[in-house]
Design an enzyme around this catalytic site. Structure first.
Site, mmCIF file in Angstrom:
data_model
loop_
_atom_site.group_PDB
_atom_site.id
_atom_site.type_symbol
_atom_site.label_atom_id
_atom_site.label_comp_id
_atom_site.label_asym_id
_atom_site.label_seq_id
_atom_site.Cartn_x
_atom_site.Cartn_y
_atom_site.Cartn_z
ATOM 1 N N ASN A 164 34.352 42.711 57.206
ATOM 2 C CA ASN A 164 35.501 41.798 57.204
ATOM 3 C C ASN A 164 34.980 40.408 56.884
ATOM 4 O O ASN A 164 34.377 39.761 57.730
ATOM 5 C CB ASN A 164 36.178 41.817 58.584
ATOM 6 C CG ASN A 164 37.241 40.744 58.712
ATOM 7 O OD1 ASN A 164 37.705 40.198 57.711
ATOM 8 N ND2 ASN A 164 37.626 40.425 59.943
ATOM 9 N N LYS A 185 36.634 37.795 56.394
ATOM 10 C CA LYS A 185 37.555 36.740 56.856
ATOM 11 C C LYS A 185 37.851 35.786 55.687
ATOM 12 O O LYS A 185 37.831 36.209 54.545
ATOM 13 C CB LYS A 185 36.961 35.999 58.049
ATOM 14 C CG LYS A 185 36.442 36.945 59.119
ATOM 15 C CD LYS A 185 36.194 36.238 60.402
ATOM 16 C CE LYS A 185 35.473 37.161 61.347
ATOM 17 N NZ LYS A 185 35.674 36.780 62.725
ATOM 18 N N HIS A 234 43.999 42.360 63.544
ATOM 19 C CA HIS A 234 42.757 41.675 63.946
ATOM 20 C C HIS A 234 43.102 40.622 65.006
ATOM 21 O O HIS A 234 44.189 40.026 64.963
ATOM 22 C CB HIS A 234 42.111 41.015 62.718
ATOM 23 C CG HIS A 234 40.731 40.508 62.997
ATOM 24 N ND1 HIS A 234 40.507 39.300 63.615
ATOM 25 C CD2 HIS A 234 39.513 41.056 62.788
ATOM 26 C CE1 HIS A 234 39.198 39.128 63.750
ATOM 27 N NE2 HIS A 234 38.570 40.178 63.263
ATOM 28 N N GLU A 236 42.321 37.682 65.330
ATOM 29 C CA GLU A 236 42.692 36.357 64.792
ATOM 30 C C GLU A 236 44.138 36.362 64.295
ATOM 31 O O GLU A 236 44.831 35.344 64.392
ATOM 32 C CB GLU A 236 41.702 35.965 63.676
ATOM 33 C CG GLU A 236 40.349 35.586 64.261
ATOM 34 C CD GLU A 236 39.148 35.897 63.377
ATOM 35 O OE1 GLU A 236 39.314 36.052 62.156
ATOM 36 O OE2 GLU A 236 38.039 35.990 63.938
ATOM 37 N N GLU A 282 37.398 45.782 69.276
ATOM 38 C CA GLU A 282 36.754 44.487 69.086
ATOM 39 C C GLU A 282 37.043 43.598 70.288
ATOM 40 O O GLU A 282 38.106 42.943 70.331
ATOM 41 C CB GLU A 282 37.286 43.814 67.819
ATOM 42 C CG GLU A 282 36.999 44.573 66.549
ATOM 43 C CD GLU A 282 36.835 43.653 65.346
ATOM 44 O OE1 GLU A 282 35.824 43.749 64.681
ATOM 45 O OE2 GLU A 282 37.726 42.813 65.111
ATOM 46 N N GLY A 321 32.270 36.891 66.606
ATOM 47 C CA GLY A 321 31.730 35.643 66.076
ATOM 48 C C GLY A 321 31.024 34.777 67.103
ATOM 49 O O GLY A 321 30.731 33.610 66.836
ATOM 50 N N SER A 379 29.991 40.850 66.789
ATOM 51 C CA SER A 379 28.597 40.411 66.673
ATOM 52 C C SER A 379 27.612 41.562 66.472
ATOM 53 O O SER A 379 26.507 41.541 67.021
ATOM 54 C CB SER A 379 28.209 39.550 67.884
ATOM 55 O OG SER A 379 29.004 38.379 67.933
HETATM 56 C C1 PEP Z 1 35.315 40.549 63.008
HETATM 57 O O1 PEP Z 1 35.673 39.513 62.462
HETATM 58 O O2 PEP Z 1 36.048 41.536 62.984
HETATM 59 C C2 PEP Z 1 34.003 40.583 63.651
HETATM 60 C C3 PEP Z 1 33.668 41.648 64.327
HETATM 61 O O3 PEP Z 1 33.216 39.464 63.496
HETATM 62 P P1 PEP Z 1 31.672 39.307 63.925
HETATM 63 O O4 PEP Z 1 30.940 40.543 63.460
HETATM 64 O O5 PEP Z 1 31.211 38.076 63.216
HETATM 65 O O6 PEP Z 1 31.643 39.177 65.407
#
Ligand code: PEP
Length: 251
Positions: free
Chosen positions: A9, A11, A95, A97, A167, A173, A212
C-alpha cells in the site's frame, strides 16, 4: 493450504519516475515461480503506469479505495468499473486512514466490499483497533464489529474471495509491530468469527497482517498459523525491503 499474499500500500506517495523505478525494481527482483501472490496498490493516477511496467510479471495491481456508486455525478470519486478498466484485480477497503480521516463507517466499508466483489475485484478488508481500544481490552470486540458489518452488508459469500487485513492502528507507520503472538491471537479471532457463519469460508480466507512489517520481522509473523501474508505500507516503497518481505512469505 492458503497461498501467501503480500500487498504493498503506497498510500499517497510517488511520482511517475518513482513508480517506474520502484515497479521495475520489484519485477526484476522477484524470484521465478515465487511462492506468494504479490499485489501493488499505488495512488489512482499511477495504476495505468503500474500495469504497463508490470507487463507479464506475476504482480497484480490494486487500488487503495473505491467509490460504491455507479459512474455518474460524484466529483472526485472513482467507480469500481473504472478500476477494472484500469487493470486492477484488487482494492483495499476500509483502511484505518479512510475510517479515521474520511469518516468511513463499518457499514460503508461493508457496502464497498459488496460492490467490489460484484464488479469482479478482490477486496482487502482492513480491520483493527486503536491503541486506546487495545488498552481497554476491546480488540476482539472491535475487529468482530467491523467484520460483522461486512458480513451484514456484503454477505458471507464474499469469503473466501475477499481477504481480511488485520492492521492494529497503533502499529501502522509507527515502527511498533504487534508481536507474533498478539497478531496470531487476533487473526484466530477473525477466522473464528467468519467460521461462526461458514467454516468453509473461514478455512479458505487469507488473513494478512499489516503494521510496520519489515524484512526482519516478517518471517516470524508469517510463520503463525493464521497469518497468510502481509499488507505493507512504508516498506513497500523500497524494492529491496518489499522483496525481502515477499521472500519471507515464501519460506
Ligand atoms: C498500511 O498503511 O497499511 C501499513 C501497514 O503501513 P506500515 O507498513 O507503514 O505500517
Amino acid at each position: 493450504m492458503r497461498r501467501p499474499l503480500v500487498a504493498g500500500n503506497w498510500k499517497m506517495n510517488g511520482s511517475r519516475e518513482m513508480t517506474q523505478t520502484l515497479v521495475s525494481g520489484i519485477c526484476s527482483g522477484l524470484a521465478e515461480g515465487g511462492g506468494a501472490d504479490v499485489v501493488i496498490c499505488p495512488p489512482y493516477v499511477y495504476l495505468d503506469l503500474c500495469r504497463q511496467v508490470v507487463g507479464e510479471a506475476p504482480i497484480a495491481v490494486g487500488a487503495q479505495d473505491l467509490d460504491a456508486h455507479e459512474a455518474g455525478a460524484f466529483t472526485g470519486a472513482v467507480a469500481a468499473d473504472m478500476l477494472v478498466d484500469a487493470g486492477c484485480d484488487f482494492v483495499i477497503v476500509g483502511h484505518s486512514e479512510r475510517r479515521s480521516l474520511y469518516g468511513e463507517g463499518d457499514a460503508d466499508v461493508g457496502v464497498k466490499v459488496a460492490v467490489a466483489v460484484a464488479k469482479g475485484l478482490t477486496p482487502i478488508i482492513c480491520v483493527g483497533e486503536t491503541r486506546e481500544e487495545r488498552e481497554s481490552d476491546v480488540t476482539a470486540e472491535v475487529v468482530c464489529r467491523q467484520l460483522d458489518a461486512v458480513i451484514a452488508e456484503a454477505g458471507i459469500d464474499v469469503f473466501p474471495k475477499a481477504l481480511v487485513a488485520y492492521e492494529p492502528v497503533w502499529a501502522i507507520g509507527t515502527g511498533l509491530t504487534a508481536t507474533d503472538e498478539q497478531a496470531q491471537e487476533v487473526h484466530a479471532v477473525i477466522r473464528a468469527r467468519i467460521a461462526g457463519t461458514s467454516e468453509e469460508a473461514a478455512g479458505g480466507t487469507r488473513i494478512l497482517y499489516g503494521g510496520s512489517v519489515k524484512p526482519d520481522n516478517a518471517a516470524g509473523l508469517f510463520s503463525q498459523p493464521d497469518i497468510d501474508g502481509g499488507l505493507i505500507g512504508g516498506a513497500s516503497l523500497k524494492a529491496a525491503d518489499f522483496l525481502g518481505i515477499i521472500k519471507a512469505a515464501t519460506q
